[in-house]
Motif scaffolding. Structure first.
Motif, PDB file in Angstrom:
ATOM      1  N   ARG A 288       9.035  16.452 -14.760  1.00 35.87           N
ATOM      2  CA  ARG A 288       8.493  17.609 -15.479  1.00 35.87           C
ATOM      3  C   ARG A 288       7.719  18.547 -14.564  1.00 35.87           C
ATOM      4  N   ARG A 289       7.221  18.034 -13.476  1.00 35.33           N
ATOM      5  CA  ARG A 289       6.527  18.923 -12.537  1.00 35.33           C
ATOM      6  C   ARG A 289       6.976  18.616 -11.113  1.00 35.33           C
ATOM      7  N   LYS A 290       6.856  19.599 -10.271  1.00 36.51           N
ATOM      8  CA  LYS A 290       7.354  19.465  -8.904  1.00 36.51           C
ATOM      9  C   LYS A 290       6.524  18.461  -8.118  1.00 36.51           C
ATOM     10  N   ILE A 291       7.224  17.618  -7.367  1.00 33.80           N
ATOM     11  CA  ILE A 291       6.565  16.638  -6.501  1.00 33.80           C
ATOM     12  C   ILE A 291       6.305  17.300  -5.143  1.00 33.80           C
ATOM     13  N   SER A 292       5.064  17.283  -4.723  1.00 35.37           N
ATOM     14  CA  SER A 292       4.702  18.020  -3.510  1.00 35.37           C
ATOM     15  C   SER A 292       4.498  17.135  -2.290  1.00 35.37           C
ATOM     16  N   SER A 293       4.475  15.825  -2.470  1.00 38.85           N
ATOM     17  CA  SER A 293       4.248  14.942  -1.330  1.00 38.85           C
ATOM     18  C   SER A 293       4.971  13.612  -1.550  1.00 38.85           C
ATOM     19  N   ILE A 294       5.204  12.904  -0.465  1.00 34.21           N
ATOM     20  CA  ILE A 294       5.829  11.584  -0.545  1.00 34.21           C
ATOM     21  C   ILE A 294       4.937  10.630  -1.330  1.00 34.21           C
ATOM     22  N   GLU A 295       3.621  10.760  -1.177  1.00 33.85           N
ATOM     23  CA  GLU A 295       2.702   9.915  -1.944  1.00 33.85           C
ATOM     24  C   GLU A 295       2.932  10.086  -3.440  1.00 33.85           C
ATOM     25  N   HIS A 296       3.066  11.349  -3.883  1.00 37.72           N
ATOM     26  CA  HIS A 296       3.328  11.613  -5.302  1.00 37.72           C
ATOM     27  C   HIS A 296       4.677  11.034  -5.729  1.00 37.72           C
TER      28      HIS A 296
ATOM     29  N   LYS B 242      15.271   3.098  -2.266  1.00 35.77           N
ATOM     30  CA  LYS B 242      16.707   3.337  -2.383  1.00 35.77           C
ATOM     31  C   LYS B 242      17.033   4.777  -1.989  1.00 35.77           C
ATOM     32  N   LEU B 243      16.204   5.692  -2.433  1.00 36.76           N
ATOM     33  CA  LEU B 243      16.417   7.094  -2.128  1.00 36.76           C
ATOM     34  C   LEU B 243      16.273   7.353  -0.635  1.00 36.76           C
ATOM     35  N   VAL B 244      15.213   6.830  -0.048  1.00 41.41           N
ATOM     36  CA  VAL B 244      14.965   7.036   1.384  1.00 41.41           C
ATOM     37  C   VAL B 244      16.089   6.404   2.212  1.00 41.41           C
TER      38      VAL B 244
ATOM     39  N   ASP C  45       9.085  10.891   9.981  1.00 39.66           N
ATOM     40  CA  ASP C  45      10.196  11.784  10.312  1.00 39.66           C
ATOM     41  C   ASP C  45      10.170  12.955   9.351  1.00 39.66           C
ATOM     42  N   VAL C  46       9.851  14.129   9.875  1.00 41.47           N
ATOM     43  CA  VAL C  46       9.702  15.312   9.027  1.00 41.47           C
ATOM     44  C   VAL C  46      10.999  15.628   8.286  1.00 41.47           C
ATOM     45  N   GLY C  47      12.136  15.477   8.966  1.00 43.25           N
ATOM     46  CA  GLY C  47      13.423  15.776   8.341  1.00 43.25           C
ATOM     47  C   GLY C  47      13.707  14.864   7.169  1.00 43.25           C
ATOM     48  N   ILE C  48      13.465  13.572   7.356  1.00 41.07           N
ATOM     49  CA  ILE C  48      13.710  12.601   6.287  1.00 41.07           C
ATOM     50  C   ILE C  48      12.751  12.842   5.122  1.00 41.07           C
ATOM     51  N   ALA C  49      11.485  13.069   5.429  1.00 38.08           N
ATOM     52  CA  ALA C  49      10.490  13.308   4.372  1.00 38.08           C
ATOM     53  C   ALA C  49      10.832  14.571   3.584  1.00 38.08           C
ATOM     54  N   GLY C  50      11.212  15.630   4.298  1.00 38.09           N
ATOM     55  CA  GLY C  50      11.535  16.892   3.626  1.00 38.09           C
ATOM     56  C   GLY C  50      12.749  16.784   2.745  1.00 38.09           C
ATOM     57  N   PHE C  51      13.770  16.106   3.242  1.00 39.26           N
ATOM     58  CA  PHE C  51      14.996  15.969   2.453  1.00 39.26           C
ATOM     59  C   PHE C  51      14.758  15.060   1.251  1.00 39.26           C
ATOM     60  N   THR C  52      13.931  14.045   1.428  1.00 41.15           N
ATOM     61  CA  THR C  52      13.593  13.160   0.310  1.00 41.15           C
ATOM     62  C   THR C  52      12.917  13.937  -0.810  1.00 41.15           C
TER      63      THR C  52
ATOM     64  N   ASP D  63       0.844  -1.198   0.000  1.00 39.58           N
ATOM     65  CA  ASP D  63       0.000   0.000   0.000  1.00 39.58           C
ATOM     66  C   ASP D  63       0.882   1.252   0.000  1.00 39.58           C
ATOM     67  N   ILE D  64       0.767   2.050  -1.058  1.00 36.79           N
ATOM     68  CA  ILE D  64       1.577   3.260  -1.194  1.00 36.79           C
ATOM     69  C   ILE D  64       1.336   4.228  -0.045  1.00 36.79           C
ATOM     70  N   ASN D  65       0.084   4.347   0.371  1.00 39.24           N
ATOM     71  CA  ASN D  65      -0.243   5.293   1.447  1.00 39.24           C
ATOM     72  C   ASN D  65       0.424   4.892   2.767  1.00 39.24           C
ATOM     73  N   THR D  66       0.499   3.590   3.028  1.00 39.05           N
ATOM     74  CA  THR D  66       1.165   3.119   4.247  1.00 39.05           C
ATOM     75  C   THR D  66       2.651   3.439   4.192  1.00 39.05           C
ATOM     76  N   ILE D  67       3.261   3.195   3.025  1.00 37.78           N
ATOM     77  CA  ILE D  67       4.690   3.476   2.863  1.00 37.78           C
ATOM     78  C   ILE D  67       4.960   4.973   3.012  1.00 37.78           C
ATOM     79  N   ALA D  68       4.108   5.787   2.396  1.00 39.56           N
ATOM     80  CA  ALA D  68       4.270   7.238   2.510  1.00 39.56           C
ATOM     81  C   ALA D  68       4.133   7.683   3.963  1.00 39.56           C
ATOM     82  N   ALA D  69       3.181   7.083   4.682  1.00 39.08           N
ATOM     83  CA  ALA D  69       2.981   7.444   6.085  1.00 39.08           C
ATOM     84  C   ALA D  69       4.213   7.104   6.916  1.00 39.08           C
ATOM     85  N   LEU D  70       4.855   5.971   6.614  1.00 35.15           N
ATOM     86  CA  LEU D  70       6.064   5.584   7.339  1.00 35.15           C
ATOM     87  C   LEU D  70       7.189   6.579   7.083  1.00 35.15           C
ATOM     88  N   ILE D  71       7.343   6.990   5.825  1.00 35.78           N
ATOM     89  CA  ILE D  71       8.379   7.979   5.499  1.00 35.78           C
ATOM     90  C   ILE D  71       8.087   9.302   6.186  1.00 35.78           C
TER      91      ILE D  71
END
Length: 290
Positions: free
Chosen positions: A69-77, A89-91, A50-57, A39-47
């Motif tokens: 081509r367009r800016k990604i605004s959320s971990i879900e995206h 790998k990125l996280v 941690d606000v620091g990790i999510a923001g840097f990602t 579930d993508i939403n569960t994975i995004a919630a785990l990331i």
């Protein structure tokens, strides 16, 4: 395949050092991905835990070298656009930075992670330009970010690490010789242990273990390992890693083995300026563009 690492060297290298275990958040993310229907939403919630990790990602995802081509605004995206495996790998690389830095913001720590980002980005772009496939490009990015992780452990225990390396490299002494003499360990062995503990691909761990032993890798029968190694060393060369970290520009390894490394990638020196242009176009300053 690169020769297996000598376990007696591992025991010696570990004296006084603790390899950080893979963080719980990464374990939980990987467990979710291994499910039949992750579930993508569960994975995004785990990331996002941690606000620091999510923001840097998100900062990394929106960098020029991902070419979105367009800016990604959320971990879900990010998960939807890049795919779950690429995001993991990125996280993992982002979590590594936060885990090993442990709140430190001294000049060398900042240099170390800025350099890791540059080398990782350059390595990924080189793989892309050579059309080696997205899996290879992702592995190159991970390798670039993890290859000097062991330096962070040594620096945390020996604050004069950068000064000692600068003097030794200026005298054209090999990395491993300097580290073994003054710190009784080496960052490549520590980096190998971190890669193993964090579950990186065996090829990546093997290259990290031997990334200051060109002779060993050049005689490997594993073409993939040789390519990863050659791309890593080319990325180090093009981004001026030694100058960025230690203010020296000897580049002994490149001077001795650069031609053989380029041969592995079917490149020659005349093509490097164009490669430098490509890196700059994608946001990575390099030897040809400062």
């Amino acid at each position: 395949m690169v020769k297996p690492i000598d376990m007696s060297m591992v025991e010696n290298a570990l004296a006084g050092f603790t390899i950080p275990p893979q963080p719980e958040v990464l374990i939980r993310i990987k467990q979710e991905i291994e499910l039949e229907d992750p579930d993508i939403n569960t994975i995004a919630a785990l990331i996002n835990m941690d606000v620091g990790i999510a923001g840097f990602t998100l900062k990394v995802v929106n960098s020029a070298y991902f070419g979105l081509r367009r800016k990604i605004s959320s971990i879900e995206h990010a998960c939807k656009f890049l795919g779950l495996n690429r995001v993991i790998k990125l996280v993992s690389s982002v979590v590594l930075r936060f885990t090993l830095s442990d709140g430190r913001s001294d000049p060398f720590t900042l240099k170390l992670w800025n350099s890791a980002m540059n080398v990782g980005s350059a390595a990924m772009l080189i793989a892309q330009q050579l059309r080696l496939g997205s899996d290879c490009a992702d592995d190159c990015y991970t390798l670039g970010l993890f290859h000097n992780a062991g330096m962070s452990l040594i620096h945390a225990q020996f604050p004069d690490y950068a000064k000692v390396l600068k003097v030794g490299l200026s005298q054209q002494l090999p990395f491993i010789s300097i580290e073994q003499r003054y710190f009784h360990t080496s960052h490549d062995t520590l980096g190998y242990l971190i890669a193993q503990a964090w579950g990186l691909a065996p090829e990546i761990a093997a290259v990290i273990a031997a990334h200051h032993q060109p002779e060993q890798v050049l005689f490997s029968t594993d073409l993939y390992e040789k390519r990863l190694f050659a791309i890593l060393k080319l990325a180090e060369h093009l981004t001026g890693e030694e100058a960025a970290l230690f203010d020296v520009s000897q580049e002994q390894e490149w001077q001795q083995h650069g031609e053989a490394l380029l041969d592995i990638l079917e490149l020659d020196e005349m093509q490097l300026p164009d490669l430098g242009d490509y890196l700059l176009q994608n946001g990575v300053e390099n030897h040809f563009h400062r």
